[in-house]
Structures are given as structure tokens and as C-alpha cells.
Design a protein around this motif. Structure first.
Motif, PDB file in Angstrom:
ATOM      1  N   LEU A   1      18.006 -10.248  37.642  1.00 56.56           N
ATOM      2  CA  LEU A   1      17.470  -9.334  38.681  1.00 56.56           C
ATOM      3  C   LEU A   1      18.620  -8.748  39.297  1.00 56.56           C
ATOM      4  O   LEU A   1      18.442  -7.445  39.833  1.00 56.56           O
ATOM      5  CB  LEU A   1      16.972 -10.356  39.952  1.00 56.56           C
ATOM      6  CG  LEU A   1      15.522 -10.757  39.548  1.00 56.56           C
ATOM      7  CD1 LEU A   1      15.040 -11.983  40.630  1.00 56.56           C
ATOM      8  CD2 LEU A   1      14.542  -9.725  39.565  1.00 56.56           C
ATOM      9  N   GLU A   2      19.721  -9.004  39.353  1.00 62.52           N
ATOM     10  CA  GLU A   2      20.807  -8.371  40.094  1.00 62.52           C
ATOM     11  C   GLU A   2      21.288  -7.163  39.067  1.00 62.52           C
ATOM     12  O   GLU A   2      21.293  -5.951  39.660  1.00 62.52           O
ATOM     13  CB  GLU A   2      22.126  -9.281  40.081  1.00 62.52           C
ATOM     14  CG  GLU A   2      23.416  -8.548  40.827  1.00 62.52           C
ATOM     15  CD  GLU A   2      24.628  -9.537  41.005  1.00 62.52           C
ATOM     16  OE1 GLU A   2      25.142  -8.959  41.925  1.00 62.52           O
ATOM     17  OE2 GLU A   2      24.457 -10.442  40.184  1.00 62.52           O
ATOM     18  N   ILE A   3      21.371  -7.355  37.821  1.00 64.40           N
ATOM     19  CA  ILE A   3      21.448  -6.279  36.737  1.00 64.40           C
ATOM     20  C   ILE A   3      20.280  -5.345  36.913  1.00 64.40           C
ATOM     21  O   ILE A   3      20.635  -3.827  37.012  1.00 64.40           O
ATOM     22  CB  ILE A   3      21.795  -6.744  35.358  1.00 64.40           C
ATOM     23  CG1 ILE A   3      22.912  -7.654  35.359  1.00 64.40           C
ATOM     24  CG2 ILE A   3      21.647  -5.624  34.384  1.00 64.40           C
ATOM     25  CD1 ILE A   3      22.920  -8.617  34.050  1.00 64.40           C
ATOM     26  N   THR A  50      14.375   2.017  42.994  1.00 64.41           N
ATOM     27  CA  THR A  50      13.304   0.826  43.169  1.00 64.41           C
ATOM     28  C   THR A  50      14.353  -0.631  43.532  1.00 64.41           C
ATOM     29  O   THR A  50      13.694  -1.665  43.386  1.00 64.41           O
ATOM     30  CB  THR A  50      12.410   0.546  42.207  1.00 64.41           C
ATOM     31  OG1 THR A  50      13.183   0.163  40.812  1.00 64.41           O
ATOM     32  CG2 THR A  50      11.409   1.867  41.891  1.00 64.41           C
ATOM     33  N   ALA A  51      15.478  -0.185  44.112  1.00 68.17           N
ATOM     34  CA  ALA A  51      16.246  -1.437  43.990  1.00 68.17           C
ATOM     35  C   ALA A  51      15.921  -2.425  45.181  1.00 68.17           C
ATOM     36  O   ALA A  51      16.266  -3.772  44.787  1.00 68.17           O
ATOM     37  CB  ALA A  51      17.766  -1.054  44.511  1.00 68.17           C
ATOM     38  N   GLY A  52      15.346  -1.962  46.246  1.00 71.78           N
ATOM     39  CA  GLY A  52      15.235  -3.057  47.244  1.00 71.78           C
ATOM     40  C   GLY A  52      14.609  -4.040  47.073  1.00 71.78           C
ATOM     41  O   GLY A  52      14.842  -5.573  47.257  1.00 71.78           O
ATOM     42  N   ALA A 105      20.867  -2.887  40.035  1.00 72.17           N
ATOM     43  CA  ALA A 105      21.924  -1.895  39.887  1.00 72.17           C
ATOM     44  C   ALA A 105      21.508  -1.101  38.992  1.00 72.17           C
ATOM     45  O   ALA A 105      22.102   0.266  39.147  1.00 72.17           O
ATOM     46  CB  ALA A 105      23.425  -2.782  39.385  1.00 72.17           C
ATOM     47  N   GLN A 106      20.454  -1.113  37.990  1.00 70.82           N
ATOM     48  CA  GLN A 106      20.296  -0.027  36.929  1.00 70.82           C
ATOM     49  C   GLN A 106      19.028   0.807  37.471  1.00 70.82           C
ATOM     50  O   GLN A 106      18.826   1.666  36.724  1.00 70.82           O
ATOM     51  CB  GLN A 106      19.841  -0.646  35.781  1.00 70.82           C
ATOM     52  CG  GLN A 106      21.060  -1.517  34.980  1.00 70.82           C
ATOM     53  CD  GLN A 106      20.709  -2.239  33.754  1.00 70.82           C
ATOM     54  OE1 GLN A 106      19.484  -2.462  33.511  1.00 70.82           O
ATOM     55  NE2 GLN A 106      21.439  -2.452  32.918  1.00 70.82           N
TER      56      GLN A 106
END
Length: 83
Positions: free
Chosen positions: A46-48, A56-58, A51-52
Motif C-alpha cells: 500500500l505504501e508503494i 489518488t494517494a490519500g 507513492a506511485q
């Protein structure tokens, strides 16, 4: 007092593992380690992904934090300590 309760619960858990069917104890052990491994993989993935995909990071980061919280809870369990 909580430290005393912890020691009492730890003793109860150790005694339970000593007296239970060895196959059942092994099944619990394997399930615990599988859960830890799965949560760690989930948190890292999920962290990767977060970052990618900055657009839609939130929500991905929120889910990563939930997985981290679950890992912390599992690490603080007495079960993990005695296994």
C-alpha cells in the motif's frame, strides 16, 4: 498492576501452549506468523502504491496506516512474545 496482569496472562498462555495438542499449537504458531507476514506485505504494498499514484494517494495511505496499526497490535500481543 497492569504489569502483574501481563505476567499472569503470559504464564497462562505459556501453560496453555505446553498442555495443548502439539498440532494445534503448531497451527496457531503458523497462523500467527502468516498473519504478521501478510500484514507486513499489505502495509509495504500500500505504501508503494501510494507513492506511485499521487493523484489518488490519500485513501491508499490511510489503508497503509491501518495495516501498520494492525501490525503494531499484533506485535504487542503476548502471543507473539511466547511464540
Amino acid at each position: 498492576m497492569p504489569n502483574n496482569d501481563n505476567k499472569t496472562n503470559e504464564k497462562i498462555l505459556r501453560d496453555a501452549f505446553r498442555t495443548m495438542d502439539p498440532h494445534q499449537a503448531q497451527e496457531i504458531r503458523e497462523a500467527y506468523y502468516k498473519a504478521i507476514e501478510g500484514l507486513r506485505t499489505l502495509a509495504d504494498t500500500l505504501e508503494i502504491a501510494d507513492a506511485q499514484q499521487p493523484q489518488t494517494a490519500g485513501p491508499l495511505l490511510t489503508e497503509h496506516l491501518y495495516a501498520c496499526e494492525a501490525l503494531d497490535a499484533m506485535r504487542s500481543s503476548l502471543l507473539g512474545k511466547i511464540l
